[in-house]
Scaffold this motif. Structure first.
Motif, PDB file in Angstrom:
ATOM      1  N   THR B 314      62.239  68.470  54.399  1.00 66.19           N
ATOM      2  CA  THR B 314      60.881  68.441  54.939  1.00 66.19           C
ATOM      3  C   THR B 314      60.040  67.389  54.232  1.00 66.19           C
ATOM      4  O   THR B 314      58.831  67.287  54.469  1.00 66.19           O
ATOM      5  CB  THR B 314      60.201  69.810  54.765  1.00 66.19           C
ATOM      6  N   GLU B 315      60.676  66.650  53.358  1.00 68.47           N
ATOM      7  CA  GLU B 315      59.970  65.619  52.609  1.00 68.47           C
ATOM      8  C   GLU B 315      59.549  64.480  53.542  1.00 68.47           C
ATOM      9  O   GLU B 315      60.237  64.215  54.538  1.00 68.47           O
ATOM     10  CB  GLU B 315      60.919  65.053  51.538  1.00 68.47           C
ATOM     11  N   ASP B 316      58.483  63.791  53.207  1.00 71.17           N
ATOM     12  CA  ASP B 316      58.105  62.608  53.979  1.00 71.17           C
ATOM     13  C   ASP B 316      59.112  61.501  53.723  1.00 71.17           C
ATOM     14  O   ASP B 316      59.556  61.319  52.601  1.00 71.17           O
ATOM     15  CB  ASP B 316      56.709  62.124  53.568  1.00 71.17           C
ATOM     16  N   VAL B 317      59.448  60.767  54.777  1.00 66.40           N
ATOM     17  CA  VAL B 317      60.497  59.755  54.614  1.00 66.40           C
ATOM     18  C   VAL B 317      60.040  58.402  55.138  1.00 66.40           C
ATOM     19  O   VAL B 317      58.984  58.285  55.778  1.00 66.40           O
ATOM     20  CB  VAL B 317      61.787  60.157  55.360  1.00 66.40           C
ATOM     21  N   GLY B 318      60.836  57.378  54.823  1.00 69.57           N
ATOM     22  CA  GLY B 318      60.618  56.048  55.371  1.00 69.57           C
ATOM     23  C   GLY B 318      61.968  55.465  55.771  1.00 69.57           C
ATOM     24  O   GLY B 318      62.869  55.381  54.940  1.00 69.57           O
ATOM     25  N   PHE B 319      62.118  55.118  57.050  1.00 71.05           N
ATOM     26  CA  PHE B 319      63.359  54.474  57.484  1.00 71.05           C
ATOM     27  C   PHE B 319      63.263  52.978  57.204  1.00 71.05           C
ATOM     28  O   PHE B 319      62.161  52.421  57.152  1.00 71.05           O
ATOM     29  CB  PHE B 319      63.583  54.718  58.979  1.00 71.05           C
ATOM     30  N   TRP B 320      64.411  52.354  56.978  1.00 73.87           N
ATOM     31  CA  TRP B 320      64.401  50.901  56.765  1.00 73.87           C
ATOM     32  C   TRP B 320      65.652  50.286  57.379  1.00 73.87           C
ATOM     33  O   TRP B 320      66.610  50.982  57.698  1.00 73.87           O
ATOM     34  CB  TRP B 320      64.304  50.558  55.285  1.00 73.87           C
ATOM     35  N   LEU B 321      65.617  48.984  57.494  1.00 78.48           N
ATOM     36  CA  LEU B 321      66.709  48.289  58.173  1.00 78.48           C
ATOM     37  C   LEU B 321      66.822  46.858  57.645  1.00 78.48           C
ATOM     38  O   LEU B 321      65.816  46.220  57.350  1.00 78.48           O
ATOM     39  CB  LEU B 321      66.385  48.287  59.669  1.00 78.48           C
ATOM     40  N   ILE B 322      68.067  46.393  57.489  1.00 81.32           N
ATOM     41  CA  ILE B 322      68.302  45.015  57.066  1.00 81.32           C
ATOM     42  C   ILE B 322      69.211  44.367  58.096  1.00 81.32           C
ATOM     43  O   ILE B 322      70.155  45.003  58.578  1.00 81.32           O
ATOM     44  CB  ILE B 322      69.012  44.944  55.699  1.00 81.32           C
ATOM     45  N   ILE B 323      68.949  43.130  58.436  1.00 78.91           N
ATOM     46  CA  ILE B 323      69.887  42.392  59.274  1.00 78.91           C
ATOM     47  C   ILE B 323      70.530  41.321  58.410  1.00 78.91           C
ATOM     48  O   ILE B 323      69.841  40.545  57.740  1.00 78.91           O
ATOM     49  CB  ILE B 323      69.181  41.791  60.508  1.00 78.91           C
ATOM     50  N   ARG B 324      71.875  41.364  58.370  1.00 77.64           N
ATOM     51  CA  ARG B 324      72.616  40.428  57.532  1.00 77.64           C
ATOM     52  C   ARG B 324      73.333  39.404  58.408  1.00 77.64           C
ATOM     53  O   ARG B 324      73.680  39.708  59.556  1.00 77.64           O
ATOM     54  CB  ARG B 324      73.690  41.159  56.727  1.00 77.64           C
ATOM     55  N   ASP B 325      73.610  38.238  57.838  1.00 85.05           N
ATOM     56  CA  ASP B 325      74.429  37.268  58.560  1.00 85.05           C
ATOM     57  C   ASP B 325      75.906  37.544  58.248  1.00 85.05           C
ATOM     58  O   ASP B 325      76.232  38.470  57.520  1.00 85.05           O
ATOM     59  CB  ASP B 325      74.019  35.827  58.229  1.00 85.05           C
ATOM     60  N   ARG B 326      76.812  36.712  58.758  1.00 81.55           N
ATOM     61  CA  ARG B 326      78.234  37.013  58.621  1.00 81.55           C
ATOM     62  C   ARG B 326      78.725  36.868  57.185  1.00 81.55           C
ATOM     63  O   ARG B 326      79.812  37.326  56.852  1.00 81.55           O
ATOM     64  CB  ARG B 326      79.066  36.141  59.557  1.00 81.55           C
ATOM     65  N   GLY B 328      77.131  38.197  54.831  1.00 86.60           N
ATOM     66  CA  GLY B 328      76.593  39.387  54.167  1.00 86.60           C
ATOM     67  C   GLY B 328      75.233  39.160  53.544  1.00 86.60           C
ATOM     68  O   GLY B 328      74.689  40.024  52.873  1.00 86.60           O
ATOM     69  N   LYS B 329      74.668  37.959  53.756  1.00 86.97           N
ATOM     70  CA  LYS B 329      73.362  37.659  53.166  1.00 86.97           C
ATOM     71  C   LYS B 329      72.261  38.296  54.016  1.00 86.97           C
ATOM     72  O   LYS B 329      72.238  38.119  55.226  1.00 86.97           O
ATOM     73  CB  LYS B 329      73.179  36.140  53.123  1.00 86.97           C
ATOM     74  N   PRO B 330      71.349  39.035  53.375  1.00 83.21           N
ATOM     75  CA  PRO B 330      70.279  39.638  54.164  1.00 83.21           C
ATOM     76  C   PRO B 330      69.362  38.557  54.731  1.00 83.21           C
ATOM     77  O   PRO B 330      68.926  37.664  54.010  1.00 83.21           O
ATOM     78  CB  PRO B 330      69.523  40.489  53.143  1.00 83.21           C
ATOM     79  N   ILE B 331      69.081  38.656  56.028  1.00 90.35           N
ATOM     80  CA  ILE B 331      68.231  37.667  56.685  1.00 90.35           C
ATOM     81  C   ILE B 331      66.815  38.206  56.837  1.00 90.35           C
ATOM     82  O   ILE B 331      65.846  37.520  56.615  1.00 90.35           O
ATOM     83  CB  ILE B 331      68.785  37.288  58.078  1.00 90.35           C
ATOM     84  N   LEU B 332      66.729  39.451  57.258  1.00 89.65           N
ATOM     85  CA  LEU B 332      65.388  40.021  57.340  1.00 89.65           C
ATOM     86  C   LEU B 332      65.447  41.528  57.153  1.00 89.65           C
ATOM     87  O   LEU B 332      66.496  42.152  57.292  1.00 89.65           O
ATOM     88  CB  LEU B 332      64.704  39.665  58.661  1.00 89.65           C
ATOM     89  N   CYS B 333      64.278  42.091  56.802  1.00 86.88           N
ATOM     90  CA  CYS B 333      64.239  43.524  56.574  1.00 86.88           C
ATOM     91  C   CYS B 333      62.996  44.090  57.247  1.00 86.88           C
ATOM     92  O   CYS B 333      62.051  43.370  57.541  1.00 86.88           O
ATOM     93  CB  CYS B 333      64.205  43.835  55.090  1.00 86.88           C
TER      94      CYS B 333
END
Lengths: 286, 420
Positions: B314-326, B328-333
């Motif tokens: 029941t805790e407050d949460v925050g979803f997140w997301l990363i898009i990586r290139d091939r 494996g380098k994160p491009i955006l979050c």
């Protein structure tokens, strides 16, 4: 056709290897490395010390003086009527070579785990390089011994060098090297997994010194049993022979020397087999 | 035809877990007793029913492959997949438990550069020592000495003890020695991670040279970009088994995207990197904004990702997301926390993420997503590679991609005002 297929591969790595394959050809092809290790050991020892290589001279002199003071001065142990310092010097010159070789080679695997874990070269190169770099140290100590010996030779009439046996000296050194290597390599192989033995090495080497007539001349031991025990020690006859050749006391017995030689050959054979077996997989257990 | 220079046959290697102590002594005596009676080592049986119960782990299990002359073989896989164990056996540092490797030609391994460098010795002395450790003769090193020093770029300091070197100089000198070994087979493990960018370029060039001269290279790395740039073939190891063996591009694509073309993917346990599962992800669906399932887009097209999740908290949460290139380098979050505080109660939800005007340039992209508590102290879920998509080389207006540089395009205003 089958024969040809066999010869094609230059190297085959297997799970099970022949016990008696000593890779002597590989050792030979790495001979340059052997001498580079010797050079490294020798050069790196005295870097950043003020006295530098002088330490090679100071160490044995200090040991002999200590022995003279304690065993001859305080404990009054017989030196067969010889000048005490000369007597102890004769004992410890070869002894130190043996002890140094043993101590250093007995940690071959543990001390070199870092380098052995990265590249392959015949592991036996390491202990062999120890034997050779200690040989240089031995040479320096023999020089010191000989200068003191010449001094007493001219001032005392108790010394009777056996010139006719001088040619035998290199063989004595060779036997000492073989025994040091054999014991050291065996201990090194046995301690990769269970380190218990390492705690006994220092103690064992000391015990072996008292049991090999370095300090106590064998002639002064009256109990037959202890005398027998000391003669069973393959080092005793080598040290006694050295003393006999230079000082005239001690003894030279071809029987005991042959015994020491046989002991050395068998020990070397067994220890190198064990060493070769262990070097294959010790990285997993060290 | 090009001949086989490395032939690996049913190779296995096992390690024992835990400490060495009295327990292992009993174990060893047991093995030894089996040996004396001429029986097989009871621990070496590859038997799934019994093998899992004891404390032995198979780092490699029945590996078979061949490498031909002149091939550059990339070895990929997660940490602990057995890559380094394989290279260690190949370079004879340790022995396999079963199987064999047949090799044609001299092998040199760069498991770590600078092996045996002694800090008290000068650069010159260390070049000779290091070269000899790697199997060169003194004459060989002397012949190549000038070349080595030239390559390393430390001429000025060659007669200074290496303990006075900067770490960069140290590594450059060490790599220079290794690069001039001229073995028939070269084994490289992640050495490219060292040194500055310029030096890395030099190293890559050297490896390409080596393979260009018809010599064989085995290369382990996590950088898919480098693997795809220099390797002709690749092997994908997972948990000690070869998962795939074939042309580099094919293996890398499958490795990064094991379940190709699935618009709705089930989250599997091996995708989970961390998290206590207080909120658990089950599925990830990829769609466009008009809710049509698809996984390829043109530049500028918005993307929607739907996650099926179940909450036990029941805790407050925050979803997140990363898009990586091939690579494996994160491009955006994107973090939900930046916009809203999410209250949650136990139950099932669909979490929907919709891009808003980001424009990725052409390529393959991979989605990593997760959820934390609102204060960002506790990971509930973190899944890698839960979805993938491709951006095709075309713009929304139908124009072809013109090869412009960059990774993302950003909407912006350009204004030109006359200046008097």
């Amino acid at each position: 056709m089958v024969e040809k297929e066999k010869n094609e591969w230059t190297d085959i790595i297997r799970a099970n290897t022949n016990w008696f394959d000593f890779h002597l050809d590989q050792l030979w092809s790495f001979r340059d490395l052997l001498f580079l290790f010797v050079r490294r050991d020798f050069v790196s020892v005295y870097k950043q010390t003020i006295l530098g290589p002088l330490w090679f001279f100071i160490q044995p002199v200090l040991t002999s003086l200590t022995f003279t003071f304690i065993f001859s001065g305080l404990a009054k142990i017989s030196t067969d009527g010889l000048p005490a310092i000369l007597f102890y010097m004769a004992g410890i010159t070869l002894w130190t070579y043996f002890a140094d070789c043993l101590n250093k080679t007995s940690s071959t695997f543990i001390a070199n785990a870092g380098i052995f874990g990265k590249v392959y070269f015949p592991r036996l190169i390491m202990p062999l390089s120890v034997l050779i770099s200690n040989l240089i140290k031995l040479g320096i100590q023999v020089l010191i011994f000989i200068s003191i010996w010449i001094y007493f030779l001219s001032s005392s009439d108790k010394i009777h060098p056996q010139w006719q046996f001088m040619w035998f000296l290199p063989i004595l050194v060779f036997m000492m090297a073989g025994l040091g290597l054999g014991f050291g390599v065996l201990i090194s192989s046995l301690t990769t997994k269970y380190r218990d033995l390492t705690f006994l090495v220092g103690f064992g080497v000391q015990l072996l010194m008292y049991g090999s007539s370095v300090i106590i001349p064998i002639s002064s031991i009256k109990t037959e049993k202890i005398k027998m025990l000391m003669l069973l020690n393959p080092l005793t006859s080598i040290i006694e022979t050295f003393k006999y050749i230079f000082l005239g006391n001690g003894f030279l017995s071809w029987h005991y020397l042959l015994y020491s030689m046989t002991f050395m050959v068998v020990l070397l054979f067994i220890s190198i087999i064990v060493f070769n077996k262990v070097e294959k997989s010790f990285m997993d257990t060290v | 035809m090009s001949e086989v220079v490395i032939k690996v046959e049913s190779l296995s290697k096992q390690y024992r877990l835990g400490l060495v102590g009295t327990g292992t002594l009993v174990h060893d005596i047991n093995i030894w007793w089996h040996k004396i009676r001429g029986k097989e080592n009871p621990n070496l049986k590859i038997d799934a029913t019994k093998g899992e119960s004891n404390d032995l782990i198979w780092a490699l299990k029945d590996i078979n492959f061949e490498v031909k002359r002149g091939e550059v073989l990339g070895i990929i896989g997660k940490n602990g997949a057995g890559k380094s164990t394989l290279l260690k056996i190949l370079s004879k540092v340790t022995q396999p438990a079963t199987g064999s490797i047949k090799i044609k030609g001299r092998i040199a391994s760069l498991l770590e550069v600078g092996t045996g460098f002694h800090p008290e010795l000068t650069g010159r002395e260390n070049v000779f020592l290091n070269g000899a450790i790697m199997g060169m003769t003194k004459a060989e090193i002397a012949r190549k000495f000038d070349e080595i020093v030239d390559f390393s770029g430390v001429e000025k300091y060659i007669d200074t003890p290496v303990k006075r070197y900067s770490s960069g100089m140290y590594v450059r000198l060490a790599f220079a020695v290794a690069a001039h070994l001229e073995p028939e087979i070269l084994i490289v493990d992640e050495v490219l991670a060292v040194g500055d960018a310029e030096f890395q370029k030099k190293c890559l060039g050297k490896m390409k040279d080596v393979s260009g001269q018809g010599r064989t290279v085995l290369f382990v790395s996590h950088n898919m970009g480098v693997i795809s740039a220099i390797c002709t073939k690749a092997i994908w190891l997972e948990k000690g088994i070869i998962k795939m063996n074939g042309p580099t591009e094919k293996v890398i694509t499958t490795y990064l995207d094991p379940e190709e073309k699935q618009f709705t993917r089930t989250i599997k346990n091996e995708m989970r990197v961390r998290g206590n599962k207080a909120v658990e992800f089950f599925e990830c669906t990829i769609l466009n904004l008009s809710e049509a399932k698809k996984n390829f887009f043109v530049i500028g097209e918005d993307i929607r990702l739907d996650f099926l999740v179940e909450s036990k908290t029941t805790e407050d949460v925050g979803f997140w997301l990363i898009i990586r290139d091939r690579e494996g380098k994160p491009i955006l979050c994107s973090h939900q926390k930046d916009y809203t505080k999410q209250n949650i109660s136990p139950g099932r939800y669909v979490v929907s993420y919709q891009t808003n005007g980001i424009s990725l340039l052409p390529g393959n992209y991979f989605v990593t997503a997760g959820v934390l508590n609102y204060s960002y102290t506790n990971f509930f879920e973190w899944v890698e590679n839960c979805q993938s998509f491709e951006v095709l080389p075309a713009f929304k207006n139908g124009n072809k991609y013109d090869g412009r540089l960059g990774v993302v395009m950003q909407a912006a205003n350009w204004e030109v005002v006359k200046h008097d």
